[in-house]
Design an enzyme around this catalytic site. Structure first.
Site, mmCIF file in Angstrom:
data_model
loop_
_atom_site.group_PDB
_atom_site.id
_atom_site.type_symbol
_atom_site.label_atom_id
_atom_site.label_comp_id
_atom_site.label_asym_id
_atom_site.label_seq_id
_atom_site.Cartn_x
_atom_site.Cartn_y
_atom_site.Cartn_z
ATOM 1 N N GLY A 343 35.071 35.982 34.625
ATOM 2 C CA GLY A 343 36.422 36.523 34.552
ATOM 3 C C GLY A 343 37.298 36.017 35.681
ATOM 4 O O GLY A 343 37.104 34.902 36.169
ATOM 5 N N GLU A 344 38.286 36.808 36.078
ATOM 6 C CA GLU A 344 39.225 36.506 37.172
ATOM 7 C C GLU A 344 40.249 35.434 36.798
ATOM 8 O O GLU A 344 41.237 35.267 37.496
ATOM 9 C CB GLU A 344 38.493 35.999 38.444
ATOM 10 C CG GLU A 344 37.497 36.949 39.030
ATOM 11 C CD GLU A 344 36.836 36.365 40.301
ATOM 12 O OE1 GLU A 344 37.108 35.209 40.652
ATOM 13 O OE2 GLU A 344 36.047 37.099 40.922
#
Lengths: 376, 376
Positions: A343-344
């Site tokens: 993610g991120e």
């Protein structure tokens, strides 16, 4: 999509000094981005900016993640200090990082690189109540639209989605099940890497939330049985079918009201990401999607405005099972497939040079005529 | 590979602020590159340089490509003028382009960006004679080793393979069939995009050349039958099995003499690329492989020195069927898979930011301790 610009791009691709079609997926992508921009060549998708929408989730209380909720705010601090993987990848590919607090539980203060636009200190527990009020969902959506507009106004020509929020794969799974009609066990993954028991519990939590809000598709109602039911086991549907499956969701919860679904089981970052996608598409700027959180948000955006998908590029294929279901449902083809599940915005950033390279070809590569190269 | 450095890299990856294993393939790659460099973190693989080895092929006379042979030299001029796709991608990812003439039929003169190290003005027609003499093959191999050494001496910390040579997918198919034991019809593709009739002819040409040089595996001797024979239909072999299958090649042509195979059916650029791989590996610098031409050369390099594969990163999966057989045989996992079939180094360049990102994580990402983020 502008058909004339797309035809121009196809013609140009056929005259460039390379075998026709030899750039595969990137050739198709360059044609679509010409259509998005309405001109050929389309503008180079740079500079690029990744916006990390951060929020907390009431469903964390159900024990769906081994990580404490505080990690959301701690990771925001890590992003601002430049210490996360998203920062390393952004530095590698030359993208700017902006963090947007749309719903972190802890109080945060404005800081360089951080926009505090908190709608609420996290969502409610979706197994007990709607995660958001309709007003909260709308406000978060609007924030996403605004952030996209601000980044484009600042000169960015490519937007990348990022996200942070402990327990957000649980909310993503619920959104994906609601919008695709697939059963929870097909779309609920291990997130950060949970064990078998927690995974089973997480599937139950998603099922409970969907049932409470009348969002469990008929075909998904028998736990463990969804895999063999006709609807769930059917072949993946293309983008054109996006609105088909969910319309059959019973109990008065058709996806004809995507905002109600979003408010019921989504996260504040999902709402903001959906707005971010809509805002980027409205500005005719490519939006590179990260993984399963962005995919769940894209389902919301597609339900609100199917044309917005024309701006979306699936950056990568997440290891989360719900993500593959999502990109198939949206008719998107992920560019990178390396079993990432971080993610991120990390998967979107890795795809950025591929997107930029695809467009750069239309700007810089010589034609057979201009280069004096014999055509076959 | 240095086990201590790899253990250090694994330990560091587990302490970085991300869920363990969440970077998937890139995490494994970072560990291997630490082992290659013998330290953790390994040096960032930049600056990077792509070397495009260009040569012509006598087998072109057999009508295996619709493109005239002159295109090899014309594309070299295009590379030097900055007008090819490889130039656009190199500019995108910040790599330097060097062209090496190891066997272009037309006479070329030294120019900025071009090294004229011509061994011969193209190979002989492999269906009538060995493509190269043993001496030519050795000289081309040595040139590749030297070019790798020169680029490393100039400060480059990542080498990428590039290639140009009309008809070089035919020579690649022959090398791949010889080294993997697979039948010609399994490993011969459509190159720049030939029609069905030319494709059938190309397979016949590869079969004729292999038969002439005693390199057709027993299992591949019945045309059209190879697909169902046990050896050809068997599961792909891992890297450790590299030396297994070809050793069974009969007629005194075991791959225990890889240089003889290379000289019989390879190209001058294959020989130089094999040397380039060996030279990069010897300098403990990552070598990012492009597609099927580089893969065929890597089979030669692996047969000469299996340890050299530790330095090799498969940049992408080419649309050519022989390439998938090759990476499986070598135990490599392509990073990018977008149906490219262009060559030049384009697939390697697209993978470069992924390789650099994987290593950058070990340099720049904070640990849970240092960032004050709670571990689960």
């Amino acid at each position: 999509l502008d058909e004339a610009a797309m035809a121009q791009a196809r013609d140009l691709q056929s005259r460039l000094t390379k075998p026709p079609g030899s750039l595969g997926v990137l050739e198709e992508l360059s044609v679509r981005l010409a259509g998005l921009a309405g001109r050929c060549p389309p503008p180079l998708p740079e500079p690029a900016a990744v916006a990390i929408f951060a929020a907390d989730h009431g469903v964390h209380a159900q024990g769906v993640s081994p990580w404490p909720q505080e990690v959301t705010a701690q990771m925001v601090a890590n992003f601002l200090a430049g210490g996360a993987v998203v920062n390393a990848f952004a530095a590698q590919v030359g993208a700017q990082v902006t963090v947007v607090d749309v719903g972190v539980a802890a109080p945060l203060e404005d800081a360089p690189g951080l926009l505090v636009r908190k709608v609420a200190p996290g969502t409610a527990d979706m197994t007990r109540a709607p995660a958001m009020t309709a007003d909260q969902a709308r406000r978060a959506l609007r924030i996403g639209i605004e952030v996209a507009g601000e980044l484009v106004a600042a000169g960015h020509r490519c937007l990348l989605t990022g996200d942070m929020g402990i327990a957000n794969t649980t909310a993503s799974a619920a959104l994906i099940a609601a919008f695709t009609g697939l059963p929870p066990e097909r779309v609920t993954g291990r997130g950060t890497g949970i064990d078998d028991a927690t995974h089973r519990h997480k599937i139950d939590v998603v099922r409970t939330a969907l049932t409470r809000h009348g969002l469990l598709a008929q075909s998904a109602r028998e736990p463990g049985d969804g895999r063999t039911s006709p609807a769930a086991a059917g072949p993946p549907q293309g983008a054109a079918a996006s609105a088909g499956s969910p319309a059959s969701t019973p109990d008065g919860a058709p996806v004809s009201d995507p905002l109600r679904v979003l408010a019921a089981v989504g996260g504040l970052e999902h709402a903001a990401l959906a707005g971010f996608i809509l805002g980027g598409a409205a500005a005719r700027v490519p939006v590179v999607l990260d993984g399963v959180i962005a995919g769940a948000a894209a389902l919301v955006a597609a339900a609100l405005c199917p044309q917005a998908m024309a701006a979306c590029v699936a950056g990568h294929r997440s290891a989360e099972p719900g993500h593959t279901a999502t990109v198939e449902h949206l008719g998107l083809r992920p560019l990178v497939d390396l079993h990432l599940r971080l993610g991120e915005g990390t998967g979107a950033l890795l795809a950025l040079p591929l997107v930029q390279g695809a467009v750069r070809v239309l700007h810089e590569v010589a034609t057979f005529d201009s280069a004096g190269v014999s055509d076959k």
